[in-house]
Design a protein around this motif. Sequence first.
Motif, PDB file in Angstrom:
ATOM      1  N   HIS A   1       0.832  -1.208   0.000  1.00  0.00           N
ATOM      2  CA  HIS A   1       0.000   0.000   0.000  1.00  0.00           C
ATOM      3  C   HIS A   1       0.861   1.250   0.000  1.00  0.00           C
ATOM      4  N   ALA A   2       1.928   1.242   0.784  1.00  0.00           N
ATOM      5  CA  ALA A   2       2.789   2.419   0.884  1.00  0.00           C
ATOM      6  C   ALA A   2       3.474   2.729  -0.436  1.00  0.00           C
ATOM      7  N   ILE A   3       3.968   1.708  -1.110  1.00  0.00           N
ATOM      8  CA  ILE A   3       4.723   1.947  -2.346  1.00  0.00           C
ATOM      9  C   ILE A   3       3.801   2.309  -3.511  1.00  0.00           C
ATOM     10  N   PHE A   4       2.557   1.790  -3.508  1.00  0.00           N
ATOM     11  CA  PHE A   4       1.643   2.126  -4.602  1.00  0.00           C
ATOM     12  C   PHE A   4       0.972   3.473  -4.404  1.00  0.00           C
TER      13      PHE A   4
ATOM     14  N   MET B   1      10.785   2.569   6.285  1.00  0.00           N
ATOM     15  CA  MET B   1       9.951   1.412   6.580  1.00  0.00           C
ATOM     16  C   MET B   1      10.595   0.133   6.056  1.00  0.00           C
ATOM     17  N   LEU B   2      11.090   0.182   4.832  1.00  0.00           N
ATOM     18  CA  LEU B   2      11.724  -0.990   4.238  1.00  0.00           C
ATOM     19  C   LEU B   2      12.980  -1.391   5.001  1.00  0.00           C
TER      20      LEU B   2
ATOM     21  N   PRO C   1      18.207   1.026  -1.245  1.00  0.00           N
ATOM     22  CA  PRO C   1      19.229   2.072  -1.417  1.00  0.00           C
ATOM     23  C   PRO C   1      18.963   2.963  -2.625  1.00  0.00           C
ATOM     24  N   ALA C   2      18.433   2.360  -3.706  1.00  0.00           N
ATOM     25  CA  ALA C   2      18.123   3.164  -4.888  1.00  0.00           C
ATOM     26  C   ALA C   2      16.996   4.149  -4.596  1.00  0.00           C
ATOM     27  N   LEU C   3      16.036   3.731  -3.740  1.00  0.00           N
ATOM     28  CA  LEU C   3      14.940   4.617  -3.374  1.00  0.00           C
ATOM     29  C   LEU C   3      15.452   5.826  -2.596  1.00  0.00           C
TER      30      LEU C   3
ATOM     31  N   GLU D   1       8.480  11.747   1.255  1.00  0.00           N
ATOM     32  CA  GLU D   1       7.716  10.515   1.109  1.00  0.00           C
ATOM     33  C   GLU D   1       8.627   9.321   0.836  1.00  0.00           C
ATOM     34  N   THR D   2       9.591   9.505  -0.073  1.00  0.00           N
ATOM     35  CA  THR D   2      10.496   8.396  -0.379  1.00  0.00           C
ATOM     36  C   THR D   2      11.363   8.040   0.827  1.00  0.00           C
ATOM     37  N   ALA D   3      11.754   9.031   1.603  1.00  0.00           N
ATOM     38  CA  ALA D   3      12.545   8.768   2.808  1.00  0.00           C
ATOM     39  C   ALA D   3      11.731   7.973   3.823  1.00  0.00           C
ATOM     40  N   ARG D   4      10.438   8.290   3.930  1.00  0.00           N
ATOM     41  CA  ARG D   4       9.569   7.592   4.884  1.00  0.00           C
ATOM     42  C   ARG D   4       9.414   6.114   4.493  1.00  0.00           C
TER      43      ARG D   4
END
Length: 287
Positions: A160-163, A178-179, A245-247, A171-174
Amino acid sequence: MIEGVLIGARLALMLDLALLMGLPLFWRVMGMAGRGGLLVALALGGMALSALWLFASVAAMTGVSILSPDWPTAVILLTMTPIGPVLAVRGGALLLALLFAAASRPRLTAIPAAVAAATLAWTGHAGATEAMAGTIHRVADVAHIWAAAGWIGALAVLLHAIFTLRPTTAETARVAAMLSRFALMGTLIVATLVVSGTINGVMIVGLAQLPDLVGSLYGWLLGAKLALFALMLGLAAVNRWRLTPALESGTPQRAIAHLRLSLLIETSAAIAIIGLVAWLGTLDPMG
């Protein structure tokens, strides 16, 4: 037809109880508030699906339609077999989970939900094992169920978070956090699944009978389950060591697309594994 309904009921019930336990567990680990309304629906679904599983079991035993249940057989199952106490414990745990969720205490729901999920161990092969071996088998099966529920709940939240992720720095840091925080939890889950799954396999089949699985339906389904589990491990490793890491890099758009595909495949594999487990639970390993 009846066997298909029974397998479908087992699949839906296992998935429902896994989410009911796994979602609040992951929310607690991540420090998230959670959604009580979703847990209310899952608790109610667990009650309805437990009833469906009971009637499907009666239909499979008697050969009659699930739409016209054999009530005397249902009464016998509830009063003269362990199914009655198991469903009573599950019903009480689901009711408590429902009350916690309705009272806006979603993270506390994980406790009664864990009890409800654990009752699945008494409705499969582990429930038929006797004496001390049966105790060991059921302990391993409960650990297996809880670990699987933790993984399923985490996948649901992460998917849900990634979609719904917007490619902004915050947002990407959050989501990346989580990951990353899931890494330790995921390691414990995998270790528990491997150890408990090995114990379950030995208890159900036996070391001496392992060669007999070759060419049998049970053996093929078990092999498919292990292959899907290996696929999930591979995808989890890619997510952890390459895509996360890419995120966190300056250009996360491509990582987001790859993570969406990876988590979607991983979740689909998890659902397929539950389906295989639901099917395996209806088969005689040596049949």
